[in-house]
Design an enzyme around this catalytic site. Structure first.
Site, mmCIF file in Angstrom:
data_model
loop_
_atom_site.group_PDB
_atom_site.id
_atom_site.type_symbol
_atom_site.label_atom_id
_atom_site.label_comp_id
_atom_site.label_asym_id
_atom_site.label_seq_id
_atom_site.Cartn_x
_atom_site.Cartn_y
_atom_site.Cartn_z
ATOM 1 N N ARG A 76 0.435 -1.596 0.033
ATOM 2 C CA ARG A 76 -0.044 0.169 -0.149
ATOM 3 C C ARG A 76 1.204 1.168 -0.201
ATOM 4 O O ARG A 76 0.171 2.228 0.155
ATOM 5 C CB ARG A 76 -1.214 -0.054 1.212
ATOM 6 C CG ARG A 76 0.035 0.294 2.611
ATOM 7 C CD ARG A 76 -1.278 -0.008 3.290
ATOM 8 N NE ARG A 76 -0.928 0.364 4.743
ATOM 9 C CZ ARG A 76 -1.236 0.761 5.431
ATOM 10 N NH1 ARG A 76 -2.389 0.593 5.940
ATOM 11 N NH2 ARG A 76 -0.596 1.101 7.180
ATOM 12 N N HIS A 77 2.406 1.193 -0.012
ATOM 13 C CA HIS A 77 2.892 2.063 0.291
ATOM 14 C C HIS A 77 4.041 2.454 -1.642
ATOM 15 O O HIS A 77 3.651 1.221 -2.302
ATOM 16 C CB HIS A 77 4.085 2.154 0.952
ATOM 17 C CG HIS A 77 3.782 2.545 2.558
ATOM 18 N ND1 HIS A 77 3.125 0.900 3.004
ATOM 19 C CD2 HIS A 77 3.356 3.055 3.098
ATOM 20 C CE1 HIS A 77 2.801 1.457 4.173
ATOM 21 N NE2 HIS A 77 3.221 3.003 4.362
ATOM 22 N N SER A 79 -5.935 10.382 7.230
ATOM 23 C CA SER A 79 -5.496 10.952 8.448
ATOM 24 C C SER A 79 -5.793 12.490 8.531
ATOM 25 O O SER A 79 -5.498 13.327 7.260
ATOM 26 C CB SER A 79 -3.966 10.763 8.579
ATOM 27 O OG SER A 79 -3.028 11.192 9.764
ATOM 28 N N ARG A 104 -5.485 5.064 -2.747
ATOM 29 C CA ARG A 104 -5.122 3.632 -1.950
ATOM 30 C C ARG A 104 -6.977 3.853 -1.615
ATOM 31 O O ARG A 104 -7.082 2.333 -1.868
ATOM 32 C CB ARG A 104 -4.431 4.081 -0.275
ATOM 33 C CG ARG A 104 -4.310 3.328 0.176
ATOM 34 C CD ARG A 104 -3.891 4.242 1.564
ATOM 35 N NE ARG A 104 -2.474 3.796 1.720
ATOM 36 C CZ ARG A 104 -2.277 3.853 2.543
ATOM 37 N NH1 ARG A 104 -2.262 4.068 3.952
ATOM 38 N NH2 ARG A 104 -0.403 3.946 1.996
#
Length: 638
Positions: free
Chosen positions: A374-375, A564, A612
């Site tokens: 996921r990075h 976030s 994502r």
């Protein structure tokens, strides 16, 4: 005195004698070897007439041996030279025949001789190679394959498409599949030259087709436009694809279940990414990219409708944008510059410039040497920031609504794309509710401790069953790979019951918590609020009642974080004090600090990773599938 004629055999008998024939053949061979090819007889043995004439002539005496004949030592060198020459002739002949075979194969592939055409004269021929160099504008009206339905029957259409597949049934009949941006249809080709031309074109060639639309006798299940069939009247090759592609679309588009049932090799991820232009032509990749586009469009639509202004912040900055070390450094006119980790500081400064509500869609750079699923080192950020009146939950509620609107919009606008992805990568539809499930950090950790061990044990048992199945099938490599996966799962599971309330949650914790919430709350979309202050950046506003916690939140899809955010500190002195407490030097970003000295609004926001979001909405296993040309520590091309 006895007659001499009685002692000699008849001439015809001598000609037919095997020994005489062999001797003649040897003589001819010797003459050829010595370079007297002109003296060699065309016949293996002389004719009767010739033999009779020869019999009457006296037999010459044997000449003495001379240099270069088989009686001398240097005849060995001559033999070697002759063998070398013979070998050279054979190689030349072999090469000539190879070229003939290649030419024949090429001619067969190219089909019949076809004219080279331009827009000025292509209508004079029913098929050919058409060069588009903007000679003129024609009166053709173009149709998209995806718009063809049974209601189009009886009409004639022009299509610019790729030749997806072709099948020549006879010298006069063939079937072709045409593809355009993920939509496909079947077409019938008739006539010897016409059929040979179209069916001989390499797959992926670009063609212009004029055809009559007919209703299919029965659904053509292999095509997206299953209720129609085309009768081709004209066809022109615009661009001929290479006959041998580095990656076959059929191979790249197969599901895992299809690969197993047909026992076919899997196209590995690096092979796909090395040949990404071709890989992106698969139906699933087309669907993913179009859904990515719609995600951006929906994000923009929702925010513009709520009074937001789109901004564009700089991506080259003088220091790390968030005070971290994970930045890319580059030379800048004798000095140094950095690629922005996020537009965070500029979003806040825009609010202090009285824009009130802002958002941005742009690249984000992270110099993280991470190789997870996921990075990436570069991704597309969907960022927003806004002022609020009384509570940062005003912003959090809007963020939740943005996500829900995106989910609903994708389900409504991208039905075909969703099914195209599902056909290759099966997944369950995303479960979400309005309003979204919202948990505090403490509540989330309590759920993890109470229900995580049991659900984790089920997951562990499933992994062990998968390993046993791989071993039974003889897949030793997969069985060995799973040793580490199972060991890691066991090690993580042992830590779950004792996870502290203020301890950070790892990726494994997130995934397990997602499974817990999915089972207990029947949702895949949720928010965790009030993170520990020690886990958040220096500009995060602490909780008013307990500074151990902060006014911050993460948003999750299928057990993975996608956003976030937090309320930001808008008091300059509090910002300085918090930065000092965390050991952050604010000197390089003093202009950011100063922006709050001139009167500042309370505000909050968040950052969303586009790739994502799409990955998790579709339940895909790797973020590289949702990035057009992904970048990670080992990949900088194509």
């Amino acid at each position: 005195m006895r007659s001499t004629e009685a002692s000699y055999p008849a001439l015809t008998d001598a000609v037919e004698d095997v020994g005489v024939q062999q001797m003649t053949a040897r003589w001819n061979g010797l003459l050829s070897f010595m370079g007297n090819a002109d003296d060699v007889s065309d016949d293996v043995v002389p004719s009767v007439a010739t033999s009779q004439a020869s019999a009457a002539a006296p037999v010459p005496a044997k000449a003495p041996a001379t240099s270069g004949t088989p009686d001398q030592p240097d005849s060995k060198e001559a033999k070697k030279a002759a063998k070398a020459e013979e070998k050279r002739r054979k190689e030349e002949e072999k090469e000539r025949k190879r070229k003939e075979r290649e030419d024949a194969a090429r001619r067969k592939l190219e089909g019949p001789e076809v004219p080279s055409l331009t827009l000025l004269n292509f209508l004079d021929h029913p098929f050919g190679n058409l060069s588009i160099q903007s000679h003129c504008k024609t009166e053709r009206t173009w149709t998209d394959v995806g718009d063809l339905t049974a209601a189009s029957a009886g009409s004639k259409v022009w299509l610019r498409v790729r030749l997806h597949k072709s099948q020549k049934l006879s010298g006069k009949l063939g079937f072709i599949t045409l593809r355009q941006r993920g939509a496909t249809c079947q077409a019938v080709v008739q006539g010897p030259d016409f059929t040979s031309f179209l069916c001989a074109l390499p797959k992926e060639s670009v063609v212009d087709v004029c055809a009559e639309v007919t209703t299919a006798a029965k659904p053509i299940v292999s095509c997206t436009q299953s209720d129609i069939e085309l009768l081709v009247e004209r066809a022109y090759c615009i661009s001929r694809a290479a006959t041998r592609l580095p990656l076959q679309l059929d191979d790249a588009g197969r599901s895992e279940a299809e690969l197993r049932s047909l026992k076919l090799p899997r196209v590995e991820q690096n092979t796909r990414l090395d040949n990404r232009v071709i890989d992106l032509r698969t139906a699933s990749s087309q669907g993913i990219l179009r859904m990515q586009s719609q995600t951006c469009a929906l994000f923009r639509e929702v925010l513009l409708a709520r009074g937001f202004t789109e901004i564009h912040s700089p991506k080259m900055i003088a220091t790390a944008s968030e005070g971290g070390a994970d930045v890319f450094k580059l030379g800048y006119f004798g000095g140094a510059a950095y690629l922005a980790q996020s537009p965070q500081l500029y979003k806040q400064m825009a609010l202090m410039a009285d824009l009130g509500r802002v958002f941005e869609i742009g690249p984000v750079f992270r110099s993280e040497k991470s190789f997870t699923h996921r990075h990436m080192t570069e991704f597309v950020g969907l960022d927003l920031e806004m002022t609020f009146n009384e509570s940062y939950h005003e912003v959090l509620s809007l963020l939740e609504e943005v996500f829900i609107s995106i989910f609903e919009g994708l389900n409504a606008r991208c039905k075909r794309e969703i099914e195209a992805v599902r056909a290759q990568y099966p997944f369950e539809d995303l479960r979400f509710s309005r309003p979204a499930l919202r948990l505090s950090y403490v509540e989330a950790l309590k759920l993890l401790r109470e229900h995580g061990p049991a659900i984790g044990a089920e997951q562990l048992a499933a992994l062990e069953e998968e390993q046993a199945a791989a071993a039974a099938a003889g897949d030793e490599e997969r069985a060995k790979e799973m040793d580490k996966i199972i060991a890691d799962a066991k090690a993580h599971l042992a830590t779950v019951p004792t996870h502290a309330d203020d301890e950070d949650i790892s990726t494994k914790d997130e995934k397990l918590l997602g499974a817990v919430i999915g089972r207990l709350k029947q949702t895949d979309f949720y928010v965790i609020d009030k993170f520990p202050s020690c886990l958040r950046p220096f500009y995060t506003m602490p909780d008013p009642d307990d500074k151990k916690w902060s006014n911050s939140y993460d948003i999750f899809i299928r057990g993975e974080e996608v956003t976030s955010g937090a309320q930001r500190i808008h008091d300059p002195q509090m910002l300085v004090d918090n930065a000092n407490a965390k050991g952050v030097d604010l000197t390089p970003i003093q202009t950011y600090v100063d922006s709050f000295k001139y009167g500042a609004f309370p505000h909050a926001g968040g950052g969303v990773g586009l790739e994502r979001v799409v990955m998790l909405f579709l339940g895909l296993p790797n973020i590289r599938k949702t990035s057009m040309f992904p970048r990670d520590p080992k990949r900088l091309t194509p």
